[in-house]
Design a protein around this motif. Sequence first.
Motif, PDB file in Angstrom:
ATOM      1  N   LEU A 234       0.827  -1.206   0.000  1.00 49.31           N
ATOM      2  CA  LEU A 234       0.000   0.000   0.000  1.00 49.31           C
ATOM      3  C   LEU A 234       0.862   1.257   0.000  1.00 49.31           C
ATOM      4  N   ARG A 237       1.923   1.909  -3.640  1.00 43.41           N
ATOM      5  CA  ARG A 237       0.812   1.838  -4.595  1.00 43.41           C
ATOM      6  C   ARG A 237       1.105   2.697  -5.826  1.00 43.41           C
ATOM      7  N   LEU A 243      -6.872   4.108  -4.505  1.00 39.73           N
ATOM      8  CA  LEU A 243      -6.585   3.302  -3.326  1.00 39.73           C
ATOM      9  C   LEU A 243      -7.578   2.157  -3.157  1.00 39.73           C
TER      10      LEU A 243
END
Length: 342
Positions: A234, A237, A243
């Motif tokens: 994450l 990313r 997201l």
Amino acid sequence: MGRGPTTRSRANVGSKTTEDGSDKEPTHHSVQPTTVANPLIEIPQADDGNGSMTAFLALRKRQQEEAKKEKEEKEKLEKERVEKKKALADASKKVVQESMPEIEEGDEEEVVVPYRPRGKTRMDKVHTRSFEQRIVIGMNELGQPITENDKVLSELSSFLGTLAKRCVPLTYVTWRKVPKNLKETMWNYVKARYIIPDELESWAIETIHASWRGYKCRTKAAHYTAFETDEIRLQNRPDDIPLERFKLLLEYWNDESIQDKARKNSNSRKSYTETHTLGPKSIAQLRHKMKKNAPDESEPCDAEVFVKTRTRDAGREYKTSTKTMKKKIDKINKKNQLRGGC
């Protein structure tokens, strides 16, 4: 202020007072001087105002002090900026050194700096192309696009690849799940930028499909497989994926059944060794050029196209072994020599 020296004039001539008290001028011409207490004239003092050198030098001194102070502040800020930049560089260097394998003394292996690729393909010149500036795309008898200029076909393929990235989210499980109306919209968008036959719609949609699969594969390799935990994934990313969509991708790729399927597909892909060496170039475009360059402009056979697209350059390294491919090409060339052609 003292009076100045007197002169011989009527105003300075002494008057005579008569007995009745009236003043009368004397009848003779003699002059009687008047005594002055301070005969020197008081001259004005020097004006040391704004126009003097003293004021100018004082102004220059203030300017120099202000300039010196400003310079010191700039040097201080620059020093802080350099120290901050150096600290960031040292931190990055430390992270790289920790992630690199240790090299023992005497080991002559050099640390190779990773290649920095160019940015992502955008093809803005095609997306902003007007309807009147459309470029013509031809088609061969096999229903494949061909042009006289190789760059035009490469441009078309890259343009279709950008549609795959911009229009089709990676959260679709397979291409079959992509809505039909979305595929039709993309095809109409292509026709607004190119004069292309309607028969090439299936080819264009399949090209977008292949680009979408490749984009999904590269994204998984760079932002999922390269890291061990979802927390780190994450943090790394990709910027072009929202997201929430990226979280769905992580959840999908973490599924055990999907991971098992991915391993089988990867092993199956590794077993394929007969990949062509054209890169992004089209095999249909290559056939078109081979036909055009032939003495009788005859259509090249599949064996000739296979040899042309699978021949490896000498001295170049490839991911797969070139021995098997070389034997196969030599076998095809011998058969063609015995037959006198295809």
